[in-house]
Design a protein around this motif. Structure first.
Motif, PDB file in Angstrom:
ATOM      1  N   ILE A 143       0.834  -1.198   0.000  1.00 46.30           N
ATOM      2  CA  ILE A 143       0.000   0.000   0.000  1.00 46.30           C
ATOM      3  C   ILE A 143       0.872   1.252   0.000  1.00 46.30           C
ATOM      4  O   ILE A 143       1.588   1.524   0.963  1.00 46.30           O
ATOM      5  CB  ILE A 143      -0.943   0.008   1.221  1.00 46.30           C
ATOM      6  CG1 ILE A 143      -1.848  -1.226   1.170  1.00 46.30           C
ATOM      7  CG2 ILE A 143      -1.765   1.299   1.260  1.00 46.30           C
ATOM      8  CD1 ILE A 143      -2.744  -1.391   2.373  1.00 46.30           C
ATOM      9  N   HIS A 145       0.253   5.074  -0.033  1.00 45.19           N
ATOM     10  CA  HIS A 145      -0.914   5.902   0.257  1.00 45.19           C
ATOM     11  C   HIS A 145      -0.606   7.389   0.338  1.00 45.19           C
ATOM     12  O   HIS A 145      -1.438   8.173   0.782  1.00 45.19           O
ATOM     13  CB  HIS A 145      -1.583   5.427   1.555  1.00 45.19           C
ATOM     14  CG  HIS A 145      -0.639   5.343   2.716  1.00 45.19           C
ATOM     15  ND1 HIS A 145      -0.541   6.331   3.633  1.00 45.19           N
ATOM     16  CD2 HIS A 145       0.267   4.392   3.063  1.00 45.19           C
ATOM     17  CE1 HIS A 145       0.384   6.005   4.538  1.00 45.19           C
ATOM     18  NE2 HIS A 145       0.886   4.835   4.203  1.00 45.19           N
ATOM     19  N   GLY A 150      -5.094   8.199  -1.917  1.00 39.54           N
ATOM     20  CA  GLY A 150      -4.421   7.049  -1.324  1.00 39.54           C
ATOM     21  C   GLY A 150      -4.944   6.682   0.056  1.00 39.54           C
ATOM     22  O   GLY A 150      -5.041   5.505   0.396  1.00 39.54           O
ATOM     23  N   GLU A 151      -5.281   7.686   0.852  1.00 40.04           N
ATOM     24  CA  GLU A 151      -5.781   7.406   2.201  1.00 40.04           C
ATOM     25  C   GLU A 151      -7.135   6.715   2.165  1.00 40.04           C
ATOM     26  O   GLU A 151      -7.395   5.821   2.969  1.00 40.04           O
ATOM     27  CB  GLU A 151      -5.855   8.692   3.017  1.00 40.04           C
ATOM     28  CG  GLU A 151      -4.495   9.218   3.410  1.00 40.04           C
ATOM     29  CD  GLU A 151      -4.574  10.464   4.273  1.00 40.04           C
ATOM     30  OE1 GLU A 151      -5.627  10.715   4.896  1.00 40.04           O
ATOM     31  OE2 GLU A 151      -3.564  11.188   4.334  1.00 40.04           O
ATOM     32  N   GLN A 154      -6.440   3.148   1.179  1.00 37.59           N
ATOM     33  CA  GLN A 154      -5.813   2.493   2.325  1.00 37.59           C
ATOM     34  C   GLN A 154      -6.869   2.082   3.347  1.00 37.59           C
ATOM     35  O   GLN A 154      -6.881   0.943   3.819  1.00 37.59           O
ATOM     36  CB  GLN A 154      -4.803   3.445   2.967  1.00 37.59           C
ATOM     37  CG  GLN A 154      -4.270   2.973   4.290  1.00 37.59           C
ATOM     38  CD  GLN A 154      -3.531   4.070   5.045  1.00 37.59           C
ATOM     39  OE1 GLN A 154      -3.560   5.240   4.684  1.00 37.59           O
ATOM     40  NE2 GLN A 154      -2.872   3.678   6.116  1.00 37.59           N
TER      41      GLN A 154
END
Length: 192
Positions: A143, A145, A150-151, A154
């Motif tokens: 991952i 992120h 990205g968060e 994630q």
């Protein structure tokens, strides 16, 4: 990825690759859900030997071309099927049992950083890959992120892993905790 020169603790990608090597043997089938520049596809092709097979997905023609070139240079192109489609459609293309699957989330290095993996398609693909895994098969998710969106991805992946029934699969995390910025980390799932 943070590259460090420690003697005993591997970085995220070397650790992920070690898990994949331990899960695979000659004749197995495996999945690279995010082919990217082909590094994971090549590793998987080396692990499964002449009688195994790899399915590698990417939505970007540039990624599939790089993967094809990497496999061709190693003389392993016959061990892989490259699929120009979203990993969210993987069960339409892959129907065999898998011993390993790998996902590298985020964007293609050296490419358009606005083309990124997405939470809904990634979670769908993870569920499909887990369904295709044979008992003791391993699913590895690296991952990244630190990019826009990205968060959210994630969190979606974390929620999916946390909700897995422990009688069906075991999920673990490998993470560098004292690095600057949002360092990548790995989640791995072993199917029971």
């Amino acid at each position: 990825m943070s590259r460090h020169n420690l003697h005993h603790l591997p970085g995220i990608l070397p650790f992920a690759h070690d898990l994949l090597r331990r899960a695979l043997q000659s004749g197995d089938c495996a999945l690279d859900a995010t082919a990217g520049n082909g590094h994971d596809t090549l590793l998987l092709a080396q692990c499964v030997g002449a009688h195994g097979h790899i399915y590698a997905f990417d939505v970007q023609p540039r990624a599939l071309a790089a993967t094809h070139t990497r496999l061709q240079q190693a003389g392993l192109q016959d061990r892989a099927t490259l699929i120009a489609d979203s990993h969210a459609h993987l069960s339409q293309h892959v129907t065999v049992g898998l011993k390993a699957a790998v996902f590298n989330l985020g964007y293609l290095p050296g490419s358009d950083k606005t083309v990124v993996t997405q939470p809904a398609s990634t979670v769908s693909a993870l569920a499909q890959a887990l369904d295709l895994l044979l008992p003791s098969g391993v699913l590895v998710v690296v991952i990244y992120h630190g990019h826009s969106g990205g968060e959210a991805e994630q969190q979606a992946v974390e929620n999916w892993c946390s909700a897995l029934n422990p009688q069906d699969a075991v999920a673990v995390r490998y993470q560098l905790v004292n690095q600057s910025g949002p360092p990548p980390y790995m989640l791995a799932v072993e199917k029971r």
